[in-house]
Design a protein around this motif. Structure first.
Motif, PDB file in Angstrom:
ATOM      1  N   GLY A  68       0.821  -1.212   0.000  1.00 43.17           N
ATOM      2  CA  GLY A  68       0.000   0.000   0.000  1.00 43.17           C
ATOM      3  C   GLY A  68       0.853   1.260   0.000  1.00 43.17           C
ATOM      4  N   CYS A  69       2.005   1.191   0.652  1.00 43.56           N
ATOM      5  CA  CYS A  69       2.924   2.334   0.681  1.00 43.56           C
ATOM      6  C   CYS A  69       3.541   2.592  -0.688  1.00 43.56           C
ATOM      7  N   VAL A  70       3.665   1.550  -1.493  1.00 41.69           N
ATOM      8  CA  VAL A  70       4.165   1.723  -2.863  1.00 41.69           C
ATOM      9  C   VAL A  70       3.189   2.615  -3.633  1.00 41.69           C
ATOM     10  N   TYR A  71       1.897   2.306  -3.567  1.00 43.93           N
ATOM     11  CA  TYR A  71       0.877   3.108  -4.254  1.00 43.93           C
ATOM     12  C   TYR A  71       0.845   4.534  -3.712  1.00 43.93           C
ATOM     13  N   LEU A  72       0.872   4.640  -2.394  1.00 40.83           N
ATOM     14  CA  LEU A  72       0.804   5.955  -1.756  1.00 40.83           C
ATOM     15  C   LEU A  72       2.012   6.811  -2.107  1.00 40.83           C
ATOM     16  N   SER A  73       3.171   6.209  -2.104  1.00 38.91           N
ATOM     17  CA  SER A  73       4.386   6.945  -2.436  1.00 38.91           C
ATOM     18  C   SER A  73       4.330   7.475  -3.862  1.00 38.91           C
ATOM     19  N   LYS A  74       3.851   6.658  -4.766  1.00 37.49           N
ATOM     20  CA  LYS A  74       3.732   7.093  -6.162  1.00 37.49           C
ATOM     21  C   LYS A  74       2.753   8.258  -6.273  1.00 37.49           C
ATOM     22  N   ALA A  75       1.627   8.156  -5.583  1.00 40.50           N
ATOM     23  CA  ALA A  75       0.636   9.237  -5.606  1.00 40.50           C
ATOM     24  C   ALA A  75       1.222  10.527  -5.046  1.00 40.50           C
ATOM     25  N   LEU A  76       1.969  10.422  -3.966  1.00 42.60           N
ATOM     26  CA  LEU A  76       2.567  11.617  -3.366  1.00 42.60           C
ATOM     27  C   LEU A  76       3.639  12.227  -4.263  1.00 42.60           C
ATOM     28  N   ARG A  77       4.337  11.413  -5.001  1.00 45.91           N
ATOM     29  CA  ARG A  77       5.348  11.952  -5.931  1.00 45.91           C
ATOM     30  C   ARG A  77       4.688  12.650  -7.114  1.00 45.91           C
ATOM     31  N   LEU A  78       3.543  12.139  -7.565  1.00 52.12           N
ATOM     32  CA  LEU A  78       2.857  12.727  -8.710  1.00 52.12           C
ATOM     33  C   LEU A  78       2.023  13.958  -8.344  1.00 52.12           C
ATOM     34  N   ASN A  79       1.585  14.046  -7.092  1.00 54.50           N
ATOM     35  CA  ASN A  79       0.793  15.195  -6.636  1.00 54.50           C
ATOM     36  C   ASN A  79       1.230  15.559  -5.222  1.00 54.50           C
ATOM     37  N   PRO A  80       2.418  16.161  -5.084  1.00 49.31           N
ATOM     38  CA  PRO A  80       3.009  16.353  -3.769  1.00 49.31           C
ATOM     39  C   PRO A  80       2.576  17.604  -3.014  1.00 49.31           C
ATOM     40  N   SER A  81       1.876  18.504  -3.631  1.00 52.52           N
ATOM     41  CA  SER A  81       1.762  19.833  -3.046  1.00 52.52           C
ATOM     42  C   SER A  81       0.597  20.073  -2.091  1.00 52.52           C
ATOM     43  N   HIS A  82      -0.305  19.133  -1.900  1.00 52.19           N
ATOM     44  CA  HIS A  82      -1.476  19.406  -1.059  1.00 52.19           C
ATOM     45  C   HIS A  82      -1.505  18.667   0.275  1.00 52.19           C
ATOM     46  N   LEU A  83      -1.183  17.393   0.291  1.00 53.58           N
ATOM     47  CA  LEU A  83      -1.324  16.596   1.506  1.00 53.58           C
ATOM     48  C   LEU A  83      -0.398  17.092   2.603  1.00 53.58           C
ATOM     49  N   ARG A  84      -0.977  17.460   3.749  1.00 50.93           N
ATOM     50  CA  ARG A  84      -0.214  18.001   4.879  1.00 50.93           C
ATOM     51  C   ARG A  84      -0.092  17.010   6.034  1.00 50.93           C
ATOM     52  N   VAL A  85      -1.140  16.204   6.236  1.00 54.24           N
ATOM     53  CA  VAL A  85      -1.172  15.263   7.359  1.00 54.24           C
ATOM     54  C   VAL A  85      -1.495  13.873   6.834  1.00 54.24           C
ATOM     55  N   LEU A  86      -0.636  12.918   7.186  1.00 55.10           N
ATOM     56  CA  LEU A  86      -0.833  11.524   6.787  1.00 55.10           C
ATOM     57  C   LEU A  86      -0.687  10.647   8.018  1.00 55.10           C
ATOM     58  N   ASP A  87      -1.727   9.904   8.337  1.00 55.15           N
ATOM     59  CA  ASP A  87      -1.707   9.011   9.494  1.00 55.15           C
ATOM     60  C   ASP A  87      -1.828   7.566   9.004  1.00 55.15           C
ATOM     61  N   LEU A  88      -0.747   6.834   9.187  1.00 57.79           N
ATOM     62  CA  LEU A  88      -0.714   5.413   8.845  1.00 57.79           C
ATOM     63  C   LEU A  88      -0.540   4.544  10.088  1.00 57.79           C
ATOM     64  N   SER A  89      -0.790   5.093  11.248  1.00 62.13           N
ATOM     65  CA  SER A  89      -0.606   4.368  12.501  1.00 62.13           C
ATOM     66  C   SER A  89      -1.384   3.054  12.514  1.00 62.13           C
ATOM     67  N   TRP A  90      -0.853   2.094  13.232  1.00 61.44           N
ATOM     68  CA  TRP A  90      -1.486   0.789  13.435  1.00 61.44           C
ATOM     69  C   TRP A  90      -1.640   0.008  12.128  1.00 61.44           C
ATOM     70  N   ASN A  91      -0.718   0.197  11.219  1.00 63.33           N
ATOM     71  CA  ASN A  91      -0.669  -0.597   9.993  1.00 63.33           C
ATOM     72  C   ASN A  91       0.654  -1.336   9.972  1.00 63.33           C
ATOM     73  N   ASN A  92       0.731  -2.396   9.240  1.00 58.42           N
ATOM     74  CA  ASN A  92       1.929  -3.222   9.190  1.00 58.42           C
ATOM     75  C   ASN A  92       2.805  -2.826   7.994  1.00 58.42           C
ATOM     76  N   ILE A  93       3.266  -1.572   7.979  1.00 56.46           N
ATOM     77  CA  ILE A  93       4.050  -1.120   6.829  1.00 56.46           C
ATOM     78  C   ILE A  93       5.534  -1.446   6.975  1.00 56.46           C
ATOM     79  N   GLY A  94       6.030  -1.521   8.193  1.00 59.61           N
ATOM     80  CA  GLY A  94       7.422  -1.888   8.437  1.00 59.61           C
ATOM     81  C   GLY A  94       8.421  -0.934   7.807  1.00 59.61           C
ATOM     82  N   ASP A  95       9.682  -1.314   7.877  1.00 64.00           N
ATOM     83  CA  ASP A  95      10.767  -0.479   7.354  1.00 64.00           C
ATOM     84  C   ASP A  95      10.668  -0.294   5.845  1.00 64.00           C
ATOM     85  N   SER A  96      10.262  -1.327   5.135  1.00 64.55           N
ATOM     86  CA  SER A  96      10.154  -1.228   3.677  1.00 64.55           C
ATOM     87  C   SER A  96       9.108  -0.188   3.274  1.00 64.55           C
ATOM     88  N   GLY A  97       7.970  -0.198   3.961  1.00 67.67           N
ATOM     89  CA  GLY A  97       6.932   0.798   3.677  1.00 67.67           C
ATOM     90  C   GLY A  97       7.417   2.206   3.955  1.00 67.67           C
TER      91      GLY A  97
END
Length: 162
Positions: A68-97
């Protein structure tokens, strides 16, 4: 829409709605839903639209992993200028995510100010990646929540670099 039983199928409809009228929604709280990585993929399709001005995205406890972090990272790279707060707490993203997210943080146009990664199975490796990302683009990110991760004493050392 916190704790509403939203799954991947619900994300498909939500994504369509966001694309059809993206300019009004500033905050989206999907916390405590079972959207998973597939749901994240559908949401990220909407996030890459130039008209999307989402500023706050809460995905706490949504069963998101590294994929899921792969998709999110791509989205943030393509449209980086608006998102200010991102909460991914309590997810199993680990170091790779975290590393995928760091590629977005290094973008000079990334406007993210708050990143919540509490209880995401992040270790020293993830903290090191975050530190490097902050060194390369320290201008926006003001708050990083890494509570309840297996980071040990490294947090105190890394935070003093800022």
């Amino acid at each position: 829409m916190e704790k509403c039983g939203i799954t991947e199928a619900g994300c498909v409809y939500l994504s369509k709605a966001l694309r059809s009228n993206p300019s009004h929604l500033r905050a989206l709280d999907l916390s405590k839903n079972n959207i998973g990585d597939s749901g994240m993929k559908h949401l990220c399709i909407s996030l890459v639209k130039i008209q999307c001005v989402l500023e706050t995205l809460n995905l706490e406890n949504c069963r998101v992993t590294e994929a899921g972090c792969v998709y999110l990272s791509k989205a943030l790279r393509l449209n980086p200028s608006h998102l200010r707060v991102l909460d991914l707490s309590w997810n199993n993203i680990g170091d790779s995510g975290v590393k995928y997210l760091c590629t977005s943080l290094m973008n000079i146009q990334c406007a993210l100010e708050t990143l919540r990664l509490s209880k995401c199975k992040v270790t020293h490796e993830g903290v090191t990646a975050l530190t490097e990302a902050l060194k390369s683009n320290p201008s926006h990110l003001k708050e990083v929540d890494l509570l309840e991760n297996d980071t040990g004493q490294v947090i105190k050392k890394q935070c003093s670099l800022r």
